[in-house]
Design an enzyme around this catalytic site. Structure first.
Site, PDB file in Angstrom:
ATOM      1  N   ASN A 217     -26.267  24.230  -3.023  1.00  0.00           N
ATOM      2  CA  ASN A 217     -26.111  22.786  -3.271  1.00  0.00           C
ATOM      3  C   ASN A 217     -25.734  22.139  -1.938  1.00  0.00           C
ATOM      4  OD1 ASN A 217     -25.361  20.214  -4.060  1.00  0.00           O
ATOM      5  ND2 ASN A 217     -23.452  20.865  -5.047  1.00  0.00           N
TER       6      ASN A 217
ATOM      7  N   LYS B  88     -25.382  19.085  -1.279  1.00  0.00           N
ATOM      8  CA  LYS B  88     -24.624  17.826  -1.447  1.00  0.00           C
ATOM      9  C   LYS B  88     -25.266  16.735  -0.574  1.00  0.00           C
ATOM     10  CE  LYS B  88     -20.615  20.625  -2.402  1.00  0.00           C
ATOM     11  NZ  LYS B  88     -19.224  20.629  -2.746  1.00  0.00           N
TER      12      LYS B  88
ATOM     13  N   HIS C 106     -21.743  18.161 -12.069  1.00  0.00           N
ATOM     14  CA  HIS C 106     -20.954  18.694 -10.956  1.00  0.00           C
ATOM     15  C   HIS C 106     -19.636  17.907 -10.892  1.00  0.00           C
ATOM     16  CE1 HIS C 106     -19.623  19.671  -6.925  1.00  0.00           C
ATOM     17  NE2 HIS C 106     -20.418  20.734  -6.987  1.00  0.00           N
TER      18      HIS C 106
ATOM     19  N   GLU D 232     -18.026  16.697  -8.575  1.00  0.00           N
ATOM     20  CA  GLU D 232     -18.049  15.498  -7.700  1.00  0.00           C
ATOM     21  C   GLU D 232     -18.718  14.319  -8.404  1.00  0.00           C
ATOM     22  OE1 GLU D 232     -19.744  17.489  -4.312  1.00  0.00           O
ATOM     23  OE2 GLU D 232     -17.890  18.637  -4.127  1.00  0.00           O
TER      24      GLU D 232
ATOM     25  N   GLU E 181     -17.245  26.383 -12.363  1.00  0.00           N
ATOM     26  CA  GLU E 181     -16.737  26.006 -11.042  1.00  0.00           C
ATOM     27  C   GLU E 181     -15.318  25.445 -11.190  1.00  0.00           C
ATOM     28  OE1 GLU E 181     -19.978  25.243  -8.012  1.00  0.00           O
ATOM     29  OE2 GLU E 181     -19.833  23.382  -9.123  1.00  0.00           O
TER      30      GLU E 181
ATOM     31  N   GLY F  15     -14.841  23.965  -2.197  1.00  0.00           N
ATOM     32  CA  GLY F  15     -14.612  23.497  -0.828  1.00  0.00           C
ATOM     33  C   GLY F  15     -13.210  23.752  -0.304  1.00  0.00           C
TER      34      GLY F  15
ATOM     35  N   SER G 149     -16.161  28.125  -3.311  1.00  0.00           N
ATOM     36  CA  SER G 149     -15.813  28.867  -2.090  1.00  0.00           C
ATOM     37  C   SER G 149     -16.451  30.261  -2.010  1.00  0.00           C
ATOM     38  CB  SER G 149     -14.290  28.951  -1.928  1.00  0.00           C
ATOM     39  OG  SER G 149     -13.754  27.654  -1.732  1.00  0.00           O
TER      40      SER G 149
END
Ligand code: PEP
Length: 247
Positions: free
Chosen positions: A8, A10, A95, A97, A165, A171, A210
């Protein structure tokens, strides 16, 4: 079951970087097709070019999001049909985000997943608890709610994938322990089986958060981990190729 390795990107990348990275990834991925399906999810503006460069390779292309509606006056959005038409096989939905910055709810995620399935795309439905939820002992409750509310009726067989996730692992360089991942995947698989009526073996759950070249082998070896969803490390060719090789 083939492991699925999804990168991904992003909101990163440009045509030159995308071209180089796609070819380097394809070179490695095309030697691993028996064991791994590799997918690249670039920003929407690069999807068409990427899919074109990947013609003749086994690497698949995916979108990072799609709209609930088939088409319409939705400035800035991308439809599932547009992704399908330019060669995508997958689309990420839900996701963390998107949930955080675009205030997407479980109902939005379910509707996006349903739209993807109706369009012939495989939605990768992302679920996961925040750090606060985990610390409050609510991780399983949150996952249970997401599974009940995000998986659409249309999810009948191999036409959807889940990605676990934990939001605090994305991250951050932090990952759950192997025992934790095992426990959560087992929980997600059994709950999804109940929710959909599918057999346990038909449910494909990726881990994301991660994942790097250094920890991919250990994570991918955990029972119930059907592959990995990779953010930061998917932008570095050498690192991402190590993850593919681990799969
Ligand atoms: C992600 O954004 O889906 C993700 C897993 O990111 P990272 O690998 O950078 O933690």
């Amino acid at each position: 079951m083939q492991k699925i390795v999804i990168g991904n990107w992003k909101m990163h990348g440009d045509p030159a970087m995308a071209h180089t990275l796609a070819l380097q990834v394809a070179d490695v991925a095309d030697k691993c097709t028996e064991k791994a399906e590799v997918v690249l999810c670039p920003p929407a503006i690069l999807v068409l070019q990427l899919a074109t460069w990947l013609v003749g390779s086994a690497v698949k292309t995916g979108g990072q999001d799609c709209h609930i509606q088939p088409e319409g006056a939705f400035t800035g959005d991308t439809s599932a049909a547009m992704l399908k038409q330019v060669g995508c096989k997958y689309v990420l939905v839900g996701h963390s985000e998107r949930r955080k910055f675009h205030h997407e709810t479980n109902a939005d995620v379910r509707n996006k997943a349903a739209r993807a399935i109706k369009t012939g795309l495989i939605p990768v439905i992302c679920i996961g608890e925040t750090e606060e939820e985990r610390n409050a002992g609510k991780a399983k409750d949150v996952l249970g709610e997401q599974i009940r509310e995000c998986i659409p009726e249309e999810a009948i067989s191999h036409n959807f994938i889940l990605a676990y996730e934990p939001v605090w692992a994305i991250g951050s360089g932090k990952t759950p322990t192997a025992d934790d991942i095992l426990l959560m995947h087992d929980y997600i698989i059994s709950l999804t089986a109940k929710r959909t009526g599918l057999d346990l073996e038909q449910i494909h759950v990726l881990y994301g958060g991660s994942v790097k070249g250094d920890n991919a082998r250990e994570i991918l070896a955990i029972e119930g981990v059907g592959g990995v969803l990779v953010g930061g490390a998917s932008l570095k060719s050498e690192e991402f190729c190590r993850i593919i090789q681990a799969a």
